[in-house]
Design an enzyme around this catalytic site. Structure first.
Site, PDB file in Angstrom:
ATOM      1  N   ASP A 129       0.591  -0.909   5.437  1.00  0.00           N
ATOM      2  CA  ASP A 129      -0.614  -1.667   5.137  1.00  0.00           C
ATOM      3  C   ASP A 129      -1.290  -1.912   6.485  1.00  0.00           C
ATOM      4  O   ASP A 129      -0.666  -1.773   7.541  1.00  0.00           O
ATOM      5  CB  ASP A 129      -0.305  -2.968   4.395  1.00  0.00           C
ATOM      6  CG  ASP A 129      -1.539  -3.475   3.646  1.00  0.00           C
ATOM      7  OD1 ASP A 129      -2.667  -3.092   4.020  1.00  0.00           O
ATOM      8  OD2 ASP A 129      -1.388  -4.264   2.690  1.00  0.00           O
ATOM      9  N   TRP A 130      -2.570  -2.277   6.428  1.00  0.00           N
ATOM     10  CA  TRP A 130      -3.345  -2.325   7.665  1.00  0.00           C
ATOM     11  C   TRP A 130      -2.852  -3.464   8.578  1.00  0.00           C
ATOM     12  O   TRP A 130      -2.995  -4.627   8.257  1.00  0.00           O
ATOM     13  CB  TRP A 130      -4.830  -2.446   7.324  1.00  0.00           C
ATOM     14  CG  TRP A 130      -5.500  -1.108   7.133  1.00  0.00           C
ATOM     15  CD1 TRP A 130      -6.653  -0.694   7.746  1.00  0.00           C
ATOM     16  CD2 TRP A 130      -5.080   0.006   6.324  1.00  0.00           C
ATOM     17  NE1 TRP A 130      -6.956   0.608   7.370  1.00  0.00           N
ATOM     18  CE2 TRP A 130      -6.015   1.060   6.512  1.00  0.00           C
ATOM     19  CE3 TRP A 130      -3.998   0.257   5.485  1.00  0.00           C
ATOM     20  CZ2 TRP A 130      -5.902   2.307   5.879  1.00  0.00           C
ATOM     21  CZ3 TRP A 130      -3.883   1.491   4.850  1.00  0.00           C
ATOM     22  CH2 TRP A 130      -4.827   2.485   5.058  1.00  0.00           C
TER      23      TRP A 130
END
Ligand code: NOJ
Length: 730
Positions: A262-263
């Site tokens: 995930d970012w």
């Protein structure tokens, strides 16, 4: 002669099946050979470059060898507008709109896997058309608390339902040579503290409740990528979690795809390199607005990894495995010759969006058959509520969309009842969120309410369209709801409206369960979710009866928040204490809790009304006794005894009558949606492998099916059981 022709036909079909599977095995082998060839030509630097972002949403290829870049996009309800190269700002393109499909809660409510496939195909075509190689979705985190700001992006509280619905979605997306990216692996069940919370959950609950949909995505869906979540499990961030990524995902389930962070969910070079992460995304930003220029080289899996490889701290085989996986993903997407072009905003796509919206909307209440409303009726309808006109494809976080069009509920109602006089007023306003603080002037709320009550007095019917929205601390990423009641004083407003008008229909636009203190004062309630581009047309069709509602709840609506399992154990259970959240309810999530603990919900899992009636008969199992390798077939007849056609979802829950371990009272193990014309009767069969009646034996790390008596409870919701069948497992 005829028999000969049939034989020939069957033989050639068989050959086709065999040869197509042979071809694909051969193709797979060819891909691996090609990857070997490519790998042998890559420098260490080039391999490392494949393991991290070069922009907000892309990974470099190897230009020198003609290997293209890999482009990703959110996900999961449509293809997001273009984001800038190096910031979260919209890039401002004019060709980046999309069909907004309904949110995944709506999709789950259809209980229709074939429709999930259509959803996947259509969104995959849009991704392809927009030159996206990885679609960041679908999400399959289990609905644990009604407060979770991202529940709307997931497929409900039941692992079997989520598993059944996610697989065809993936197949649909990937048939376009676009990878699905199942998220957020794993245990990302709240947004509050999502970047630091450590989930303490027992192994049984992990395997029985939180992992099955991911496993189905990998094993049956053959998904090509998976997104590592923000949170921790066993004190370790998910993207660096050996037990989740290596032991379970890659070894046990045989995942051959790519783990994408995930970012900004990666936190160290060694952890990310050694414990399963393949592509690092989003690091070096605060996840919202700022980014350091050229920060990509300082990603954990960039220069720091290169250095550790060069000085022998990490073996080259580690980066080889990552590069091989990324190249495999590219061979499945960007490097496929003659990829389909895809398409965007076609009639077919809007039709899919509308079908999902229609089948996903749920009729929760319908006193005196208030609905449907005659489409020719010339009554005065007062539509009240901000959600009648608020664009719900905007906001909510990364799943926001730039929809080609979004038909509002108000427009849908006007179109559905052309003879009626339709007025609209807000009744309340969501106010404005400034720096995460919600503000709205009190006087304004009072006067809005006053106008609404006056309109309600004058009208023959009120359609209140309210609920939650995509603002911060509603159904929105990076924050949870702060309470179970409707926000902006809507509860009071509905009561006040019901005091002056006895004909009130409430349409709830939300991605979550809400309290309904006004329930018995209104005639009808429709749960409309966030239904995308075709929200209004679908709602109009439901309210007018052009479409008979057939959606079923994929979640339980508790009467009050404290009834729900995550909220029974105080702060430890939610949102956690000292950055640890304890899933004390164990396997008793959702209806498993309510049923086992004998707590009556407001609306139970699997519930949803129709404008017609169904009668089921002759329900039985094909046998009385089974071996552990057998498949149970539940058979029966269903008849539409009403005057309009409609669909019913037949649900089979299984109770282990006498178990040596704690089991929920019942668990969904099979379902089938059947469409019937008035007075039509059909037979049905629902197959349940005996192996699926298992539980996870955490001590011995294996799945166990106990011998003994099981009760198959066949019904139309988890609390409307029509027939009990006892079977024996040997
Ligand atoms: C963070 C979200 O959690 C994830 O779902 C999304 O795909 C990425 N940001 C990229 O926008």
């Amino acid at each position: 002669m005829k028999i000969y022709l049939y034989r020939k036909l069957i033989l050639s079909l068989l050959l086709l099946v065999v040869s197509s599977s042979l071809v694909s095995a051969q193709e797979e082998q060819d891909i691996e050979t090609k990857i070997d060839q490519i790998l042998s030509q890559l420098t260490l630097e080039e391999k490392v470059k494949l393991c991290h972002a070069q922009s907000k949403f892309s990974v470099p290829g190897v230009a020198r060898l003609g290997i293209p870049e890999l482009w990703m996009s959110d996900g999961p309800h449509g293809v997001r507008a273009e984001i800038s190269w190096d910031s979260w700002k919209h890039a401002g393109w004019t060709n980046d709109s999309c069909t907004a499909f309904p949110a995944l809660t709506a999709l789950a409510s259809t209980f229709n896997p074939a429709l999930s496939r259509e959803f996947g195909v259509a969104i995959g075509e849009e991704a392809r058309y927009r030159h996206k190689d990885v679609l960041l979705g679908p999400g399959v985190n289990i609905y644990r608390t009604p407060l979770n700001g991202r529940n709307f992006e997931y497929m409900g509280e039941d692992p079997f339902l989520a598993s059944t619905m996610v697989v065809p979605y993936i197949h649909g997306v990937q048939q376009n040579k676009v990878a699905a990216c199942v998220k957020h692996y794993a245990l990302n069940n709240q947004e509050v503290l999502r970047n630091e919370i450590d989930v303490v959950v027992d192994k049984r609950a992990l395997h029985e409740i939180y992992l099955p949909a991911f496993k189905a995505a990998v094993v049956q869906g053959k998904v090509w990528s998976i997104m590592g979540a923000y949170n921790k499990y066993e004190g370790v961030y998910c993207c660096e979690n050996k037990s989740l990524n290596i032991d379970i995902l890659k070894r046990k389930w045989g995942f051959d795809g790519v783990v994408i962070s995930d970012w900004a969910a990666a936190h160290s070079t060694k952890g990310s390199a050694l414990y399963g992460l393949d592509i690092e995304m989003g690091t070096g930003t605060n996840g919202l607005t700022t980014s350091v220029a050229n920060s990509y080289d300082s990603y954990y899996l960039a220069t720091p990894l290169l250095k550790m490889l060069q000085n022998g701290q990490i073996e080259e085989s580690v980066v080889n495995d990552k590069a091989r996986r990324v190249l495999r993903l590219m061979m499945r997407t960007t490097m496929v010759p003659n990829r389909p072009y895809g398409s965007k905003g076609s009639k077919a796509h809007f039709d899919v969006a509308r079908k999902v919206a229609e089948e996903g909307m749920i009729l929760l209440r319908n006193q005196n058959n208030t609905l449907p409303i005659d489409e020719k009726s010339n009554i005065k309808i007062a539509v009240i509520g901000q959600n009648a006109v608020k664009k719900m494809t905007l906001g909510g976080g990364s799943s926001e969309l730039k929809a080609i069009h979004e038909i509002s509920p108000l427009q849908g109602i006007k179109d559905a009842f052309p003879e009626a006089t339709v007025t609209h007023t807000f009744g309340y306003t969501a106010g404005e969120t400034v720096y995460d603080v919600l503000t709205y002037p009190k006087e304004n709320q009072d006067s809005l309410a006053m106008v609404a009550i006056n309109q309600a007095k004058e009208a023959d019917m009120v359609i209140f369209v309210g609920g939650l929205n995509k603002n911060y601390q509603q159904d929105c990423e990076n924050g949870d709801r702060t309470g179970y009641n409707l926000p902006y004083n809507q509860d009071q407003l509905i009561e006040n409206i019901a005091n002056v008008n006895s004909n009130v229909v409430v349409v709830l636009v939300s991605g979550n369960a809400v309290a309904m203190p006004w329930r018995s004062d209104v005639k009808a309630i429709v749960q409309a979710w966030y239904s995308g581009s075709e929200t209004g047309s679908a709602l109009g069709n439901i309210l007018s009866g052009k479409v008979n509602p057939s959606g079923k709840l994929p979640i339980t609506f508790p009467k009050q928040l404290d009834d729900s399992p995550a909220h029974t154990f105080g702060k430890q259970g939610y949102p956690g204490i000292a950055k640890k959240v304890y899933y004390k309810e164990g396997i008793l999530v959702g209806y498993r809790w309510f049923d086992t603990k004998k707590i009556d919900p407001l609306y139970c899992f699997g519930y949803g009304l129709s404008y017609t009636n169904f009668k089921m008969d002759k329900i039985h199992s094909d046998r009385k006794s089974y071996d552990k390798e057998d498949v149970i077939t539940v058979k029966g007849e269903i008849e539409n005894t009403g005057k309009v056609s409609g669909s019913e979802v037949i649900q089979v829950y299984v109770e282990d009558v006498k178990s040596s371990v704690l089991k929920p009272l019942q668990e969904l193990k099979g379902f089938k949606k059947i469409k019937l014309n008035p007075l039509e009767k059909k037979t049905f069969q629902i197959k349940i492998p005996v192996s699926s009646l298992n539980y996870y034996d955490a001590d011995n790390e294996k799945w166990v099916v106990e011998s003994g008596r099981y009760r198959l409870r066949v019904g139309t919701s988890s609390r409307d059981i029509i027939k009990n069948i006892y079977v024996e497992v040997k």
